[in-house]
Structures are given as structure tokens and as C-alpha cells.
Design a protein around this motif. Structure first.
Motif, PDB file in Angstrom:
ATOM      1  N   VAL A  55     -11.400 -22.010  -3.446  1.00 54.83           N
ATOM      2  CA  VAL A  55     -10.238 -21.112  -3.845  1.00 54.83           C
ATOM      3  C   VAL A  55      -8.916 -22.005  -3.930  1.00 54.83           C
ATOM      4  N   SER A  56      -8.666 -22.801  -2.876  1.00 50.35           N
ATOM      5  CA  SER A  56      -7.523 -23.474  -2.826  1.00 50.35           C
ATOM      6  C   SER A  56      -7.435 -24.575  -3.795  1.00 50.35           C
ATOM      7  N   ALA A  57      -8.634 -25.127  -4.000  1.00 48.37           N
ATOM      8  CA  ALA A  57      -8.533 -26.344  -5.162  1.00 48.37           C
ATOM      9  C   ALA A  57      -8.175 -25.659  -6.320  1.00 48.37           C
ATOM     10  N   VAL A  58      -8.684 -24.507  -6.690  1.00 46.10           N
ATOM     11  CA  VAL A  58      -8.613 -23.776  -8.236  1.00 46.10           C
ATOM     12  C   VAL A  58      -7.065 -23.496  -8.114  1.00 46.10           C
ATOM     13  N   GLY A  59      -6.670 -22.919  -7.134  1.00 48.59           N
ATOM     14  CA  GLY A  59      -5.154 -22.413  -7.218  1.00 48.59           C
ATOM     15  C   GLY A  59      -4.256 -23.664  -7.499  1.00 48.59           C
ATOM     16  N   ALA A  60      -4.597 -24.714  -7.027  1.00 42.76           N
ATOM     17  CA  ALA A  60      -3.916 -26.061  -7.092  1.00 42.76           C
ATOM     18  C   ALA A  60      -4.134 -26.769  -8.362  1.00 42.76           C
ATOM     19  N   ALA A  61      -5.084 -26.330  -9.223  1.00 44.76           N
ATOM     20  CA  ALA A  61      -5.326 -26.878 -10.529  1.00 44.76           C
ATOM     21  C   ALA A  61      -4.248 -26.908 -11.622  1.00 44.76           C
ATOM     22  N   GLY A  62      -4.241 -28.022 -12.228  1.00 42.82           N
ATOM     23  CA  GLY A  62      -2.889 -28.119 -12.932  1.00 42.82           C
ATOM     24  C   GLY A  62      -3.124 -27.159 -14.351  1.00 42.82           C
ATOM     25  N   ASP A  63      -4.345 -26.994 -14.898  1.00 44.92           N
ATOM     26  CA  ASP A  63      -4.300 -26.004 -15.965  1.00 44.92           C
ATOM     27  C   ASP A  63      -5.768 -25.336 -15.812  1.00 44.92           C
TER      28      ASP A  63
END
Length: 193
Positions: A71-79
């Protein structure tokens, strides 16, 4: 004074999470747990109370150690494309959505505690996807011209469906093509509702 515990509780929970993710709750017997985890039946019951107790501990461990980092990685995704790729690639790191997927399908409809865990994890994923869609905090998602929370929920459902498809097929390219099609359909300029 009782004997000291002869197993690492965290390791048993982690291994149980993998087993339940692979075979589901109803597909794992207590004998399977005892044999696979290397824990005596009495120790399992003394520590976790029941198969369900171990399952809840495993689900909570899974959410904390596999779903939340995703979830953290998804939220930090650029697009959106990066978020989709990251979510679908997460299964390569030990099935970051697999136990959640199994719990949603099998136990959440009949177990209130499991339902609460699943709903909280899915809500967090919705919020992370909402962050990617809006490029800002999820509370801005209701503003005119920006994606609604319903779109984030729909994308979460699509990603869960793509993960289910990946589990059911032997060719990863099928899921990869489906994910690419999803991203193409959701060009950033078409995301407003």
C-alpha cells in the motif's frame, strides 16, 4: 513453571500465512498445520487457541508485513501505470495480496473479524490508489474534476481481479497484457468523473 516454547511464534505465523494464502482456510487442516509448521498440536492450541486463532494471527501478520508495504509503495507511485505494475509484481515477493484475496473470497463473508481485517486493508489500498489518481491526499478526491473514491475502489477491484487471474493461469503474460490494457484505458486525462 511450564516448559519454554520450542518454536518461534513469528516464524510459525509467517509460515501459516503462506500456507493459508496457497491453500485457503478450508484447504488447510490442523494436521496440515502441525506437519507443515513443525509445531505440536498441543502447542498450536495453547498458543493460538484454535486453527481460526492461528488464521487470524496469520492474516494480521500478512496485512502488517505484506499488504501495508505494498500500500505504501502504491501510494508513492509516480503514476497509475507504476502503481498497477507494482501491485501486480508484488506476488513475486511472496504473494503480497494472496492471503488477502483468499480471505476476501472465503472467510470474510462468514467471519466478522476476517471481514474487518479485509475491509481495512482494501480501504487502505483504495486510499493509496486515490492518492496516485489525484496526485495528492485522498481527501481531495471528491473535488470537481478529480477522480472519485469510487474510481479508486473500482481500480482496487480490478487489481485484485488481475491478481486472481495471475494465480489461476500459468502464463504471466496474460495478466501482464490485461494490466497493460487497464493502464491504457485509464489515461490520466480520462480519469475525471
Amino acid at each position: 513453571m511450564g516448559r519454554p516454547r520450542g518454536f518461534d511464534e513469528t516464524e510459525v505465523i509467517r509460515a501459516a500465512a503462506a500456507l493459508f494464502a496457497d491453500r485457503a482456510y478450508d484447504g488447510v487442516s490442523v494436521d496440515d498445520l502441525v506437519n507443515h509448521l513443525g509445531v505440536h498440536r498441543n502447542s498450536l492450541y495453547k498458543t493460538f487457541g484454535s486453527k481460526r486463532g492461528l488464521y487470524l494471527a496469520a492474516l494480521r501478520w500478512h496485512v502488517e508485513h505484506q499488504v501495508r508495504p505494498l500500500v505504501s509503495a502504491v501510494g508513492a507511485a509516480g503514476d497509475l501505470a507504476e502503481a498497477v505494475r507494482g501491485t501486480l509484481a508484488a506476488h513475486d515477493d511472496g504473494g503480497a495480496l494472496d492471503l488477502l484475496l483468499m480471505a476476501a473470497a472465503e472467510r470474510a463473508p462468514v467471519d466478522q473479524e476476517v471481514r474487518a481485517e479485509v475491509c481495512a486493508a482494501l480501504d487502505a489500498l483504495d486510499q493509496a490508489i486515490g492518492t496516485v489518481l489525484t496526485g495528492a491526499a485522498p481527501d481531495r478526491a471528491d473535488r470537481v474534476g478529480e477522480p472519485s473514491p469510487a474510481l479508486a475502489g473500482a481500480l482496487t477491484a480490478a487489481l485484485i481481479g488481475l491478481r486472481l487471474r495471475a494465480r489461476a493461469t500459468t502464463a504471466a503474460t496474460e495478466s501482464d497484457r490485461a494490466a497493460a490494457a487497464l493502464v491504457r484505458c485509464l489515461a490520466p486525462n480520462d480519469l475525471t468523473i
